[in-house]
Scaffold this motif. Structure first.
Motif, short mmCIF file in Angstrom:
data_model
loop_
_atom_site.label_atom_id
_atom_site.label_comp_id
_atom_site.label_asym_id
_atom_site.label_seq_id
_atom_site.Cartn_x
_atom_site.Cartn_y
_atom_site.Cartn_z
N VAL A 3 7.88 -16.35 -1.88
CA VAL A 3 7.92 -15.10 -1.13
C VAL A 3 7.36 -15.39 0.25
O VAL A 3 6.22 -15.84 0.39
N GLU A 4 8.17 -15.18 1.28
CA GLU A 4 7.78 -15.42 2.67
C GLU A 4 7.60 -14.08 3.37
O GLU A 4 8.33 -13.14 3.11
N GLY A 5 6.64 -14.02 4.25
CA GLY A 5 6.42 -12.77 4.97
C GLY A 5 5.89 -13.02 6.36
O GLY A 5 5.61 -14.14 6.76
N SER A 11 6.87 -7.32 2.26
CA SER A 11 7.89 -8.11 1.57
C SER A 11 8.37 -7.39 0.32
O SER A 11 9.07 -7.95 -0.50
N LEU A 31 3.24 -17.72 -2.23
CA LEU A 31 3.20 -16.59 -1.31
C LEU A 31 2.74 -17.09 0.05
O LEU A 31 1.61 -17.53 0.21
N VAL A 34 2.12 -13.40 3.29
CA VAL A 34 2.55 -12.11 2.74
C VAL A 34 1.48 -11.07 3.05
O VAL A 34 0.29 -11.28 2.78
N THR A 38 2.56 -5.66 0.84
CA THR A 38 3.36 -6.23 -0.25
C THR A 38 2.57 -6.11 -1.55
O THR A 38 1.39 -6.44 -1.60
N GLY A 57 -1.88 -14.67 5.13
CA GLY A 57 -1.56 -13.30 4.72
C GLY A 57 -2.69 -12.64 3.94
O GLY A 57 -3.81 -13.14 3.86
N VAL A 59 -2.02 -10.47 0.65
CA VAL A 59 -1.18 -9.80 -0.34
C VAL A 59 -2.01 -9.00 -1.33
O VAL A 59 -3.15 -9.36 -1.64
#
Length: 79
Positions: A3-5, A11, A31, A34, A38, A57, A59
């Motif tokens: 999962v890319e963000g 996302s 991840l 992210v 998300t 990120g 997440v």
């Protein structure tokens, strides 16, 4: 599963899933950057060398279960 963000962007939402026998050369769930908007909930990772890796990120990750991991279960990095 990867999962890319981007910071500040969602996302999406992922709930109620299981990853089996993943992560031979890579994380079963990776991840990258992210954002907190998300949501990833109710996840089981079964039989993985590296189960979950989160880099950068912020997440929202909850209700995570890692069973019979052959290596690193969780890896978090601020890069």
């Amino acid at each position: 599963m990867r999962v890319e963000g981007d910071p500040g962007q969602s996302s999406g939402i992922m709930r109620y899933f299981r990853i089996e026998y993943g992560g031979d050369d890579d994380a079963a769930l990776r991840l990258n950057n992210v954002d907190v908007s998300t949501t990833i909930e109710y996840v089981q990772v079964y039989k993985a060398d590296l189960a979950v890796e989160a880099r950068g990120g912020n997440v929202h990750l909850s209700h995570l279960v890692v069973t019979e991991s052959d290596g690193t279960s969780l890896e978090f990095d601020d890069d």
